[in-house]
Design a protein around this motif. Structure first.
Motif, PDB file in Angstrom:
ATOM      1  N   LEU A 289      -3.539  -3.954 -11.796  1.00 33.97           N
ATOM      2  CA  LEU A 289      -2.699  -2.766 -11.084  1.00 33.97           C
ATOM      3  C   LEU A 289      -2.005  -2.000 -12.181  1.00 33.97           C
ATOM      4  N   MET A 290      -1.547  -2.398 -13.661  1.00 34.69           N
ATOM      5  CA  MET A 290      -0.970  -1.648 -14.230  1.00 34.69           C
ATOM      6  C   MET A 290      -1.601  -0.216 -14.809  1.00 34.69           C
ATOM      7  N   HIS A 291      -2.831  -0.443 -14.488  1.00 34.93           N
ATOM      8  CA  HIS A 291      -3.835   1.136 -14.627  1.00 34.93           C
ATOM      9  C   HIS A 291      -3.136   2.117 -13.727  1.00 34.93           C
ATOM     10  N   PHE A 292      -2.445   1.620 -12.779  1.00 44.80           N
ATOM     11  CA  PHE A 292      -2.175   2.621 -11.432  1.00 44.80           C
ATOM     12  C   PHE A 292      -0.665   3.063 -11.509  1.00 44.80           C
ATOM     13  N   ALA A 293      -0.279   4.254 -10.827  1.00 45.55           N
ATOM     14  CA  ALA A 293       0.835   4.431 -10.761  1.00 45.55           C
ATOM     15  C   ALA A 293       1.912   3.421 -10.313  1.00 45.55           C
ATOM     16  N   LEU A 294       3.125   3.608 -10.410  1.00 46.45           N
ATOM     17  CA  LEU A 294       4.353   2.747  -9.828  1.00 46.45           C
ATOM     18  C   LEU A 294       4.265   2.476  -8.434  1.00 46.45           C
ATOM     19  N   PRO A 295       4.055   3.632  -7.756  1.00 50.25           N
ATOM     20  CA  PRO A 295       4.000   3.692  -6.105  1.00 50.25           C
ATOM     21  C   PRO A 295       3.038   2.735  -5.735  1.00 50.25           C
ATOM     22  N   LEU A 296       1.655   2.670  -6.590  1.00 55.20           N
ATOM     23  CA  LEU A 296       0.526   1.640  -5.928  1.00 55.20           C
ATOM     24  C   LEU A 296       1.083   0.372  -5.946  1.00 55.20           C
ATOM     25  N   ILE A 297       1.648   0.035  -7.220  1.00 52.70           N
ATOM     26  CA  ILE A 297       1.995  -1.217  -7.713  1.00 52.70           C
ATOM     27  C   ILE A 297       3.135  -1.539  -6.604  1.00 52.70           C
ATOM     28  N   ASP A 298       4.200  -0.703  -6.284  1.00 54.60           N
ATOM     29  CA  ASP A 298       5.091  -1.198  -5.298  1.00 54.60           C
ATOM     30  C   ASP A 298       4.375  -1.536  -3.841  1.00 54.60           C
ATOM     31  N   TYR A 299       3.310  -0.888  -3.548  1.00 58.90           N
ATOM     32  CA  TYR A 299       2.778  -0.797  -2.221  1.00 58.90           C
ATOM     33  C   TYR A 299       2.042  -2.270  -2.134  1.00 58.90           C
ATOM     34  N   VAL A 300       1.297  -2.598  -3.075  1.00 61.45           N
ATOM     35  CA  VAL A 300       0.774  -3.812  -3.117  1.00 61.45           C
ATOM     36  C   VAL A 300       1.946  -5.101  -3.176  1.00 61.45           C
ATOM     37  N   ILE A 301       3.062  -4.920  -3.824  1.00 63.20           N
ATOM     38  CA  ILE A 301       4.180  -5.924  -3.818  1.00 63.20           C
ATOM     39  C   ILE A 301       4.568  -5.920  -2.368  1.00 63.20           C
ATOM     40  N   ALA A 302       4.843  -4.547  -1.707  1.00 64.57           N
ATOM     41  CA  ALA A 302       5.666  -4.684  -0.529  1.00 64.57           C
ATOM     42  C   ALA A 302       4.671  -5.339   0.554  1.00 64.57           C
ATOM     43  N   HIS A 303       3.267  -5.110   0.349  1.00 58.18           N
ATOM     44  CA  HIS A 303       2.580  -5.615   1.354  1.00 58.18           C
ATOM     45  C   HIS A 303       2.430  -7.150   1.119  1.00 58.18           C
ATOM     46  N   GLU A 304       2.183  -7.692   0.095  1.00 57.36           N
ATOM     47  CA  GLU A 304       2.335  -9.035  -0.023  1.00 57.36           C
ATOM     48  C   GLU A 304       3.563  -9.780   0.380  1.00 57.36           C
ATOM     49  N   LEU A 305       4.685  -9.277   0.104  1.00 58.19           N
ATOM     50  CA  LEU A 305       5.934  -9.877   0.300  1.00 58.19           C
ATOM     51  C   LEU A 305       6.090  -9.655   2.068  1.00 58.19           C
ATOM     52  N   SER A 306       5.514  -8.698   2.613  1.00 61.83           N
ATOM     53  CA  SER A 306       5.592  -8.740   4.062  1.00 61.83           C
ATOM     54  C   SER A 306       5.013  -9.776   4.722  1.00 61.83           C
ATOM     55  N   HIS A 307       3.838 -10.252   4.213  1.00 61.78           N
ATOM     56  CA  HIS A 307       3.434 -11.569   4.709  1.00 61.78           C
ATOM     57  C   HIS A 307       4.308 -12.792   5.079  1.00 61.78           C
ATOM     58  N   LEU A 308       5.328 -12.669   4.133  1.00 57.21           N
ATOM     59  CA  LEU A 308       6.279 -13.960   4.450  1.00 57.21           C
ATOM     60  C   LEU A 308       7.196 -13.537   5.652  1.00 57.21           C
ATOM     61  N   ARG A 309       7.053 -12.489   6.453  1.00 58.21           N
ATOM     62  CA  ARG A 309       7.481 -12.318   7.731  1.00 58.21           C
ATOM     63  C   ARG A 309       6.413 -12.496   8.579  1.00 58.21           C
ATOM     64  N   GLU A 310       5.126 -11.875   8.354  1.00 63.14           N
ATOM     65  CA  GLU A 310       3.962 -11.445   9.346  1.00 63.14           C
ATOM     66  C   GLU A 310       2.928 -12.271   8.480  1.00 63.14           C
ATOM     67  N   MET A 311       2.488 -13.387   8.714  1.00 62.98           N
ATOM     68  CA  MET A 311       1.208 -13.974   8.060  1.00 62.98           C
ATOM     69  C   MET A 311      -0.110 -13.745   8.858  1.00 62.98           C
ATOM     70  N   ASN A 312      -0.235 -12.186   8.899  1.00 61.25           N
ATOM     71  CA  ASN A 312      -1.328 -11.665   9.619  1.00 61.25           C
ATOM     72  C   ASN A 312      -1.453 -10.296   9.278  1.00 61.25           C
ATOM     73  N   HIS A 313      -2.328  -9.568  10.036  1.00 58.23           N
ATOM     74  CA  HIS A 313      -2.502  -8.085   9.984  1.00 58.23           C
ATOM     75  C   HIS A 313      -2.361  -7.295  11.172  1.00 58.23           C
ATOM     76  N   SER A 314      -1.383  -7.972  11.819  1.00 56.16           N
ATOM     77  CA  SER A 314      -1.013  -7.345  13.300  1.00 56.16           C
ATOM     78  C   SER A 314      -0.434  -6.022  12.868  1.00 56.16           C
ATOM     79  N   PRO A 315      -0.213  -5.274  14.433  1.00 60.00           N
ATOM     80  CA  PRO A 315       0.788  -4.093  14.343  1.00 60.00           C
ATOM     81  C   PRO A 315       2.213  -4.279  13.632  1.00 60.00           C
ATOM     82  N   ARG A 316       2.478  -5.454  14.008  1.00 63.32           N
ATOM     83  CA  ARG A 316       3.982  -5.990  13.512  1.00 63.32           C
ATOM     84  C   ARG A 316       3.996  -5.932  12.122  1.00 63.32           C
ATOM     85  N   PHE A 317       2.987  -6.655  11.429  1.00 64.03           N
ATOM     86  CA  PHE A 317       2.698  -6.703  10.016  1.00 64.03           C
ATOM     87  C   PHE A 317       2.918  -5.347   9.209  1.00 64.03           C
TER      88      PHE A 317
END
Length: 307
Positions: A250-278
């Motif tokens: 991920l270090m090849h990419f700009a910081l916003p893309l890194i932040d997206y992946v981090i936000a994505h993974e952390l959001s699974h700690l609230r919703e362990m799925n890929h529902s609209p709520r996630f």
């Protein structure tokens, strides 16, 4: 994204992964899984059995479609597509390296299928163009590991400077965007690659360690640990008990893309799925997630340096 389920989930085994090219799940399970890097479109309902949609006149096709393929005229263009019949209740579309694939119920007529293709033609053309552009990027020359070569780092092109006969070391100049690597005079290409990879992984640990707490605090969640990943098909993963893995590439990419992946993974700690709520959870801490998601999907791994 892949969700591993068990009758009684083990928190250490329940894991969600963010694939390099995350396809939108098809409505029904496919008997044969689609090839890698596919672009499915959410399916549309099949017509009623009693409905017969008329087909507009078609101009003569140019050449002949490949064996097993059908051809349809969409405006001034001809599109070849593979048609599969199945027990599914709707008409589904899939863009793969082989082109357009349509899956339809056995009872739906060819005229109704082609009308459905016309209805989705804007999406089809868009995805086919994305596929061609991605294929073109794959054909671009790979990075040459030599002095003066460019290395993608945080979304910028960094110039590689090799200094033989110097003490072993590596230094990055943010102003000149130069990465200077000191190597023994008899060092080979693999030693250079190993040195640069080690540097990237060290920067990845620092960057991820700084960004994870920012988004964890925004979400009000706590992760147990994080580690670097060298996976070839996922950018990140998260277990139900808060163990996060992030791909150092991920270090090849700009910081916003890194932040997206981090936000994505952390959001699974609230919703362990890929529902609209996630996805609503992701958006609550990273509003521009759709742009970042699309940029990651369009970044072919084949264009990244080979270590």
């Amino acid at each position: 994204m892949k969700l591993l389920r068990h009758s009684q989930p083990d928190p250490n085994q329940l894991t969600l992964q963010l694939d390099f090219f995350t396809p939108t799940p098809l409505e029904t399970k496919q008997e044969n899984p689609p090839p890698a890097f596919v672009e499915p479109e959410p399916s549309i309902p099949a017509p009623e059995l009693t409905h017969q949609s008329p087909l507009p006149p078609m101009s003569p096709p140019i050449g002949r479609p490949a064996d097993g393929m059908r051809r349809i005229q969409l405006g001034e263009h001809h599109i070849d597509y593979a048609l599969l019949r199945s027990k599914r209740r709707s008409i589904g579309f899939l863009i793969s390296d082989e082109g357009l694939r349509v899956t339809a119920p056995k009872w739906v007529t060819l005229g109704e299928i082609e009308n459905a293709i016309r209805e989705k033609q804007r999406w089809i053309f868009s995805k086919l163009n994305e596929r061609r552009e991605r294929s073109a990027r794959r054909l671009q020359p790979q990075m040459q590991w030599r002095d003066g070569a460019t290395l993608p780092y945080l979304g910028q092109d960094v110039t590689l400077r090799i200094r033989a006969h110097q003490a072993a070391g590596i230094a990055y100049d943010e102003e000149t965007l130069e990465l200077t690597v000191g190597l023994p005079a008899d060092a080979g290409e693999q030693q250079l690659k190993d040195r640069v990879q080690g540097w990237l992984q060290a920067r990845a640990k620092e960057t991820f360690a700084a960004r994870l707490p920012v988004y964890a605090e925004k979400l009000g969640v706590t992760y147990q640990s994080f580690a670097l990943s060298s996976a070839t098909t996922q950018w990140g993963s998260c277990t139900a008990d808060g163990r996060i893995r992030l791909n150092w590439r991920l270090m090849h990419f700009a910081l916003p893309l890194i932040d997206y992946v981090i936000a994505h993974e952390l959001s699974h700690l609230r919703e362990m799925n890929h529902s609209p709520r996630f996805w609503a959870t992701v958006q609550s801490i990273f509003p521009e997630f759709e742009t970042a998601k699309r940029a990651l999907r369009e970044s072919a791994p084949e264009t990244l340096p080979i270590f």
